[in-house]
Design a protein around this motif. Structure first.
Motif, PDB file in Angstrom:
ATOM      1  N   SER A  62       0.859  -1.182   0.000  1.00 54.49           N
ATOM      2  CA  SER A  62       0.000   0.000   0.000  1.00 54.49           C
ATOM      3  C   SER A  62       0.890   1.223   0.000  1.00 54.49           C
ATOM      4  O   SER A  62       1.607   1.490   0.970  1.00 54.49           O
ATOM      5  N   GLU A  63       0.856   1.965  -1.112  1.00 57.56           N
ATOM      6  CA  GLU A  63       1.837   3.020  -1.355  1.00 57.56           C
ATOM      7  C   GLU A  63       3.231   2.396  -1.211  1.00 57.56           C
ATOM      8  O   GLU A  63       3.583   1.509  -1.964  1.00 57.56           O
ATOM      9  N   ALA A  64       4.012   2.829  -0.223  1.00 58.83           N
ATOM     10  CA  ALA A  64       5.372   2.286  -0.081  1.00 58.83           C
ATOM     11  C   ALA A  64       5.480   1.269   1.047  1.00 58.83           C
ATOM     12  O   ALA A  64       6.581   0.837   1.398  1.00 58.83           O
ATOM     13  N   THR A  65       4.345   0.854   1.615  1.00 56.66           N
ATOM     14  CA  THR A  65       4.362  -0.025   2.781  1.00 56.66           C
ATOM     15  C   THR A  65       4.013  -1.460   2.413  1.00 56.66           C
ATOM     16  O   THR A  65       2.932  -1.728   1.869  1.00 56.66           O
ATOM     17  N   TYR A 123      -0.303  12.379  -2.047  1.00 58.14           N
ATOM     18  CA  TYR A 123      -0.216  10.983  -2.476  1.00 58.14           C
ATOM     19  C   TYR A 123       0.979  10.831  -3.399  1.00 58.14           C
ATOM     20  O   TYR A 123       1.063  11.495  -4.435  1.00 58.14           O
ATOM     21  N   HIS A 124       1.921   9.972  -3.018  1.00 62.73           N
ATOM     22  CA  HIS A 124       3.161   9.793  -3.770  1.00 62.73           C
ATOM     23  C   HIS A 124       3.823  11.130  -4.073  1.00 62.73           C
ATOM     24  O   HIS A 124       4.300  11.378  -5.191  1.00 62.73           O
ATOM     25  N   GLY A 125       3.830  12.010  -3.081  1.00 57.36           N
ATOM     26  CA  GLY A 125       4.522  13.290  -3.191  1.00 57.36           C
ATOM     27  C   GLY A 125       3.760  14.377  -3.927  1.00 57.36           C
ATOM     28  O   GLY A 125       4.261  15.498  -4.063  1.00 57.36           O
TER      29      GLY A 125
END
Length: 256
Positions: free
Chosen positions: A96-99, A153-155
């Motif tokens: 989930s995203e970067a996790t 979200y994502h920067g």
């Protein structure tokens, strides 16, 4: 055997007289005891990857203001995402995203089916049962799917405090957008933002709204707007007024 301490779905005010029915797919970050912590830190389990912060608070306040029923999942979307089809790759997240979600990697078919049977299906069955009961009672229903989203979200910053997502029939969502804009012309209203049906994130809207031919919409509130009581009060009261304005705008004009 671990005994589940809470039902997978909670229905509040099922006898509510409002035409609106509120559903909250990502109301909770609860992870049932059988899954431990899914290999995540406390901070990760409390973050937006596990649920939609603020969405349940607004849903409850809005339900109280409108006398509307509320159906909420009580299980984290990291266990199973109730707003994804059972065949969707994102039904059970491994990233989930970067996790990473370590406990969801290499999931057996049996465990996947267990989660569908015990958490996903009961939620949608409860929505179906509520809408069936209302139809049999001759009570109209307008489906409101309540969510929240992150400011970044994502920067990439997301400028909209609210986004509206429509299903096949756009009329109610358009009427709600018009009502919000009439109340505050300066309000930045996202249209199919930050998501749209093409992103595969509208299962509940499609199944229970489009599938029944109901007026329906999906509301996304930026979560920094609704993390404190003042924001919950502001948005729930605003939405209560504007939802009713949208409903009135679609009432056929009577002649003669």
């Amino acid at each position: 055997m671990v005994r589940e301490e809470q039902k997978p779905v909670l229905v509040t005010n099922a006898q509510g007289q409002s035409p609106f029915v509120i559903v909250c797919d990502h109301a909770s970050n609860r992870i049932p005891a059988r899954y431990g912590d899914l290999g995540l830190t406390m901070t990760e389990r409390a973050s937006h990857i596990a649920w939609d912060p603020g969405a349940l608070s607004v849903s409850r306040a809005l339900g109280d203001l409108l006398d509307a029923p509320l159906v909420q999942s009580t299980v984290s979307r990291l266990v199973i995402d109730c707003n994804r089809d059972v065949d969707a790759p994102e039904l059970i997240w491994t990233l989930s995203e970067a996790t990473r979600i370590p406990a969801n990697e290499a999931l057996s078919p049996e465990e996947r089916q267990y989660r569908i049977d015990h958490y996903h299906r009961p939620y949608h069955d409860a929505i179906e049962a509520l809408l069936d009961d209302r139809r049999h009672a001759g009570q109209a229903s307008i489906l409101i799917c309540m969510h929240s989203f992150t400011p970044i979200y994502h920067g990439v910053a997301r400028p909209w405090p609210i986004g509206l997502i429509h299903g096949v029939d756009t009329r109610f969502t358009q009427a709600l957008r018009d009502a919000l804009a009439a109340e505050d012309p300066a309000l930045n209203i996202g249209w199919n933002e930050p998501y749209a049906a093409l992103n595969g994130v509208t299962l509940t809207l499609e199944r229970h709204g489009d599938g029944r031919g109901l007026d329906a919409t999906m509301i996304e509130l930026r979560n920094d707007e609704i993390l404190e009581p003042a924001g919950v009060t502001l948005w729930s009261s605003r939405l209560a007024r504007c939802l009713e304005m949208a409903r009135q705008a679609l009432v056929p004009t009577k002649h003669g």
